[in-house]
Structures are given as C-alpha cells and as structure tokens.
Write an enzyme that holds these catalytic residues in place. Structure first.
Site, PDB file in Angstrom:
ATOM      1  N   GLU A 129       0.780  -1.258  -0.039  1.00  0.00           N
ATOM      2  CA  GLU A 129      -0.229   0.030  -0.100  1.00  0.00           C
ATOM      3  C   GLU A 129       0.914   1.202  -0.002  1.00  0.00           C
ATOM      4  O   GLU A 129       1.862   1.404   0.938  1.00  0.00           O
ATOM      5  CB  GLU A 129      -0.857  -0.022   1.195  1.00  0.00           C
ATOM      6  CG  GLU A 129      -2.018   1.073   1.324  1.00  0.00           C
ATOM      7  CD  GLU A 129      -2.880   1.080   2.451  1.00  0.00           C
ATOM      8  OE1 GLU A 129      -3.118   1.941   2.973  1.00  0.00           O
ATOM      9  OE2 GLU A 129      -2.974   0.046   3.022  1.00  0.00           O
ATOM     10  N   ASP A 188      -5.409  10.514   8.629  1.00  0.00           N
ATOM     11  CA  ASP A 188      -3.991  10.144   9.109  1.00  0.00           C
ATOM     12  C   ASP A 188      -3.533  10.794  10.418  1.00  0.00           C
ATOM     13  O   ASP A 188      -3.942  11.911  10.449  1.00  0.00           O
ATOM     14  CB  ASP A 188      -3.011  10.238   7.996  1.00  0.00           C
ATOM     15  CG  ASP A 188      -3.324   9.427   6.622  1.00  0.00           C
ATOM     16  OD1 ASP A 188      -3.489   8.245   6.868  1.00  0.00           O
ATOM     17  OD2 ASP A 188      -3.007   9.824   5.469  1.00  0.00           O
ATOM     18  N   TYR A 227     -11.446  -2.922   3.180  1.00  0.00           N
ATOM     19  CA  TYR A 227     -10.366  -2.377   4.293  1.00  0.00           C
ATOM     20  C   TYR A 227     -11.143  -2.034   5.449  1.00  0.00           C
ATOM     21  O   TYR A 227     -11.903  -0.984   5.384  1.00  0.00           O
ATOM     22  CB  TYR A 227      -9.547  -1.229   3.537  1.00  0.00           C
ATOM     23  CG  TYR A 227      -8.552  -1.027   4.276  1.00  0.00           C
ATOM     24  CD1 TYR A 227      -8.618  -0.402   5.799  1.00  0.00           C
ATOM     25  CD2 TYR A 227      -7.260  -0.546   3.854  1.00  0.00           C
ATOM     26  CE1 TYR A 227      -7.421  -0.064   6.673  1.00  0.00           C
ATOM     27  CE2 TYR A 227      -6.119   0.242   4.620  1.00  0.00           C
ATOM     28  CZ  TYR A 227      -6.362   0.399   6.069  1.00  0.00           C
ATOM     29  OH  TYR A 227      -5.311   0.535   6.925  1.00  0.00           O
TER      30      TYR A 227
END
Length: 270
Positions: free
Chosen positions: A49, A60, A175
């Site tokens: 990834e 993030d 995911y």
C-alpha cells in the site's frame, strides 16, 4: 483476475492470511522509499500500500502526516510516485500495489489521464478515502472499467443500512478500519473486530483486511486470525522517520509478516 485477486486466491488456497504493508512514497526521499518498497516482498509482504503525499490528509495521524510532509518537502509529486511504481515493476511484476490517498491530486491530474498512467505504471488498486459511495461515478466506476480495483473503507460506524452502499462497487478487498479515529491512535482488538469482519464478508463476498491500530507481530497475529489479513502502516513509517537503515526497516517488516502468516494456522476468517 487482477494481481490482487490472484494473490488472495493463492493465499486462501494455502490457508494463509495477507500482510499488507503501508509506506509513504518519497519518505524521506524517493530513493530510500523505493529501496524499502523493493525489499517489502522479500520481507513477506503480500500487498504493498503506497501512500500518495497530500497536504491535508484527514484520515491520518501525526506519524503519517509527518511522513507526507517530509515527502512533499523532498519534492515528491504524483508523477514521481508513479515513477517509483514503474521502477519497482522493472524487477517485480507480481506483487499487487495499491495507491492510498486523497482525491485532490488525482482530480488535478485529470481522472482519465491518471487512470491511464496508473495502469501503465502497474497500479492494481486505489484507496481514496475522501470519495464516498455517492461519488462512485467520479473515480470508482472509471477505475473498475480499466481494470483497477477500487477498495472501499468500512468502519465500526458502518451499520447494516450503510454497508450495502459501501460494498456495492468495491473490488479487490474491503479495508476494515478497526478503530474510530485516525491512524496510529489506538490498539485494535480481535474480539471487537471479529463480528464486523464476518458481517462485511457476508455482505461483500470479498476478503476483509483490517487496518489501523496494529503495530506488533503479536497484534498482527491476533487480528489476522479473525480476518483475511491485516495492514500495518504507522509502525513501519515510524522506523523510517527514525532514520533506520533500510535493512533494519525490512527486518521489522519481516517480523510483522511472520506474525500475520502465523495466523494462517488458526481457523479461517468468516
């Protein structure tokens, strides 16, 4: 079948789980990150990834935010990220590569041009965290039309009413974000994750890979034992931020990979 599909089919046939490793393209510089990238398959990584640096990475935590800042300060661009992939493909035509990031750089380049360039470089999948299912026409459907998997995120707050929309056009794998919050913020719990993994697998018919909150080989084993694999990002990026030599980074990656693959001896997910 795409490289992603082929990889998961092989792992399933072998009774193994997938280890997905995240690094930021261009962190701390392009040559170092390319050296790490080239070493990941040999360290046991099944899917790479690759982060696309962006100025406003809302999903993030600080570790990956700083990695993006270092990469941008070093001159990393979307074009240089694609160049990394092209150079990686000179020596590896098998390992799936998933680009993870945000829509703005793709939109700025132009979707058609980006998809053509990404496909030519050897990209297999995309994770674009700020494009919800309601915007599938923007990138998801065009990507799938040219053979690039569009991998959607599901979270602990994705309830049964929302889940069908999330998985409808997803391909490759789903995911699952194991915690509510940003990357690197907390530890994932296998007991908490297992019911949602089973629910998402049933709804999607796809492998479910768990990310966020996994930083140790033991944690990787526990999470992978209840899923089809797991993603580790911040723990690897931290080593790069500390200036560890590439062989040390890859040694740590190999320990994490061993943890994931140890889960293959346990009962299969779902």
């Amino acid at each position: 079948m795409s490289r992603i599909g082929t990889t998961f089919a092989r792992l399933q046939a072998e009774g193994q789980k997938a280890f997905v490793a995240y690094i930021m393209a261009g962190d701390p510089d392009m040559e170092t990150s390319l050296a790490v990238m080239r070493g990941l398959p040999g360290a046991g990584v099944d899917v790479i990834e690759l982060g696309m640096p962006f100025t406003d990475p809302m999903a993030d935590g600080p570790t990956i935010q700083y990695a993006g800042q270092r990469a941008l300060a070093g001159g990393q661009t979307l074009e240089r990220t694609l160049e990394m992939v092209r150079r990686f493909r000179e020596g590896d035509t098998d390992t799936p590569i998933v680009l993870m990031g945000y829509y703005n750089p793709i939109y700025s380049r132009g979707v058609d041009r980006f998809l053509a360039d990404a496909g030519a470089a050897g990209i297999d999948g995309l994770i674009v965290v700020d494009l919800p299912p309601e915007e599938d026409v923007e990138l998801c459907l065009p990507a799938r039309a040219v053979g690039i998997d569009f991998i959607r995120l599901a979270t602990p707050t994705t309830d049964d009413r929302r889940l069908p929309a999330v998985v409808r056009n997803t391909s490759g794998f789903v995911y699952y974000v194991s915690i509510t919050g940003i990357t690197g913020a907390a530890a994932a719990s296998a007991a908490d994750v297992a019911p949602d993994v089973a629910r998402i697998k049933a709804a999607s018919g796809l492998p479910v890979v768990v990310g966020f909150g996994i930083s140790t080989p033991q944690g990787a084993t526990e999470i992978a034992s209840v899923a089809d694999g797991c993603v580790v990002g911040s723990a690897i990026v931290k080593l790069i931020a500390e200036g560890r030599p590439v062989p040390q980074v890859l040694e740590a990656v190999a320990a994490l990979a061993d943890g994931v693959h140890a889960a293959g001896a346990r009962a299969p997910a779902g």
